[in-house]
Enzyme design. Structure first.
Site, short mmCIF file in Angstrom:
data_model
loop_
_atom_site.label_atom_id
_atom_site.label_comp_id
_atom_site.label_asym_id
_atom_site.label_seq_id
_atom_site.Cartn_x
_atom_site.Cartn_y
_atom_site.Cartn_z
N ASP A 53 -7.12 -2.79 0.66
CA ASP A 53 -6.60 -1.41 -0.06
C ASP A 53 -6.49 -1.72 -1.62
O ASP A 53 -6.76 -0.77 -2.21
CB ASP A 53 -5.00 -1.44 0.33
CG ASP A 53 -4.48 -0.07 0.16
OD1 ASP A 53 -4.88 0.82 0.56
OD2 ASP A 53 -3.47 -0.19 -0.73
N LYS A 73 -8.59 0.62 -4.83
CA LYS A 73 -8.02 0.91 -5.97
C LYS A 73 -8.88 0.84 -7.07
O LYS A 73 -9.25 1.26 -8.15
CB LYS A 73 -6.67 0.60 -6.08
CG LYS A 73 -5.70 0.99 -5.05
CD LYS A 73 -4.22 0.38 -5.37
CE LYS A 73 -3.39 0.90 -3.98
NZ LYS A 73 -2.08 0.35 -4.20
#
Ligand SMILES: NC(=O)c1ccc[n+]([C@@H]2O[C@H](COP(=O)([O-])OP(=O)(O)OC[C@H]3O[C@@H](n4cnc5c(N)ncnc54)[C@H](OP(=O)(O)O)[C@@H]3O)[C@@H](O)[C@H]2O)c1
Length: 383
Positions: free
Chosen positions: A238, A242
């Protein structure tokens, strides 16, 4: 002949009334009324009267869809009245959903994708190309295939529509916009480094040797800080997503596969089912404690850091940072992003604060929505 002279003096003469300015209407559809989507709907509802009054902006929530249902009559009094206030759902079909919202194309339309679905991101190019604005906290488009990302931007250019995704990186924190502003004003990004996971920030902050790492993971899980399967946080993917979004914002063609990611999940626990993983969590304790003690012996603390260096190399890993480092002074679930640029070379620009949670994430999406409205000519809200 004076008409005014004929009016009895005691009747005050009203100033000629200016025609009320036509409100700027924005038809809105929300996809994914989960934690963030529901918070966004609540924030929209609360802000509607104020924005209409003070910014002449008429936000109309017209449709909502989850993975199986859609409600197309949210603001239709007649339909809602007929159903005694109940909202009638029908099977989800995102093509029909977007078509309903767009109508004859005469009024501006915006879709807020609050899902984490790759399939929904697959529609963005079509919607943007048809002139529908898209705002989202969903990282799938920004960190997915580069060709799709480029097609999405090309479609927005062709359709004269806006694509905004501030909440994908720091939830409500102004991270993407800060980078964009730096670049738009002629600055050049040299390096970006940060802690992009509220969950991992919390775990690192709490991990002081008094309690085993597995106990902290269990607590974070029960507090709802982790994903349902904590490996989704611990794997670092995750965070890597980003970093890809920020790198692309700075003009890089980075893809997710090119990010060197250190997973905190031991190999032996990577493939087991979630219940078994939770039962065997204590297998993480010995290696994690060794790293913590090693860091402490050198007056350092463990931090989960994402980095895009000056050569364009991207990495995500657990690092021992000096106790004096800015990343050592974060609180709770804080995210922190440090931009080193041509202008901010000696003293990097830092954005820091809570980087997760439905309320702040929804506010980030709402801010994007208002930016779109601003670009349509709606007056800025003064409060
Ligand atoms: N929560 C946070 O603090 C946070 C912070 C930053 C960013 N985000 C991002 O915000 C997004 C939403 O997070 P969340 O925590 O609100 O997740 P969530 O509570 O799981 O909600 C997800 C929503 O998306 C819907 N959905 C899933 N697949 C869909 C599809 N194919 N078509 C239409 N709707 C679909 C789900 O509907 P069903 O119930 O029908 O599956 C549900 O309503 C994610 O992209 C997440 O990464 C969240």
């Amino acid at each position: 002949v004076s008409i005014v002279a004929d009016i009895p003096q005691r009747i005050p003469i009203a100033a000629p009334k200016r025609a009320a300015a036509t409100p700027c209407v924005l038809n809105i559809g929300v996809i994914g009324p989960g934690k963030v989507g529901s918070a966004l709907i609540a924030q929209l509802r609360e802000a509607q009267p104020r924005l209409r009054r003070e910014a002449n902006l008429d936000l109309r929530l017209r449709a909502v869809a989850d993975s199986r249902h859609m409600w197309l009559d949210c603001d239709d009094d007649a339909l809602n009245g007929r159903a005694h206030g109940a909202q009638i759902w029908r099977p989800a079909d995102l093509g029909e959903f977007a078509g309903y919202l767009r109508g004859d194309g005469m009024q501006p339309t915006l879709l807020a994708d609050c899902s984490a679905s790759d399939a929904v991101a697959g529609h963005y190019a079509d919607w943007l190309g048809a002139g529908i604005h898209v705002v989202t906290p969903n990282k799938r488009a920004g960190s997915g295939p580069l060709s799709r990302w480029q097609a999405i931007h090309a479609a927005a250019d062709a359709g004269g529509s806006r694509f905004q995704y501030e909440a994908t990186v720091g939830a409500g924190l102004p991270v993407v916009q800060t980078l964009r502003d730096l670049l738009d004003t002629g600055d050049r990004l040299i390096e970006v480094e940060g802690m992009f996971s509220g969950t991992l920030a919390w775990l690192c902050n709490q991990f002081d040797g008094k309690r085993p790492f597995s106990e902290l993971v269990r607590e974070a899980h029960s507090l709802g800080y982790t994903e349902p399967d904590p490996r989704d946080d611990l794997s670092g993917t995750d965070v890597a997503r980003k970093l890809v979004i920020l790198a692309r914002e700075a003009g890089s063609q980075l893809s997710l596969a090119e990010v060197e990611v250190e997973s905190l999940v031991p190999q032996a626990l990577a493939e087991v089912d979630r219940d078994e993983f939770m039962a065997r969590l204590d297998e993480m304790d010995t290696p994690m404690e060794a790293r913590r003690a090693g860091a402490m012996a050198n007056r350092r603390v463990l931090r989960h850091v994402a980095r895009l260096d000056r050569d364009g190399r991207a990495s995500v890993n657990l690092q021992a940072v000096p106790e004096t480092h800015a990343f050592a002074h974060t609180r709770l679930t804080d995210n922190i992003v440090q931009f080193t640029t041509r202008r901010y070379r000696d003293n990097p620009l830092i954005v820091q604060g809570p980087g997760a949670g439905p309320e702040v994430t929804a506010a980030g999406v709402f801010t994007d929505l208002l930016r779109v409205a601003g670009s349509m000519g709606a007056r800025r809200c003064a409060c």
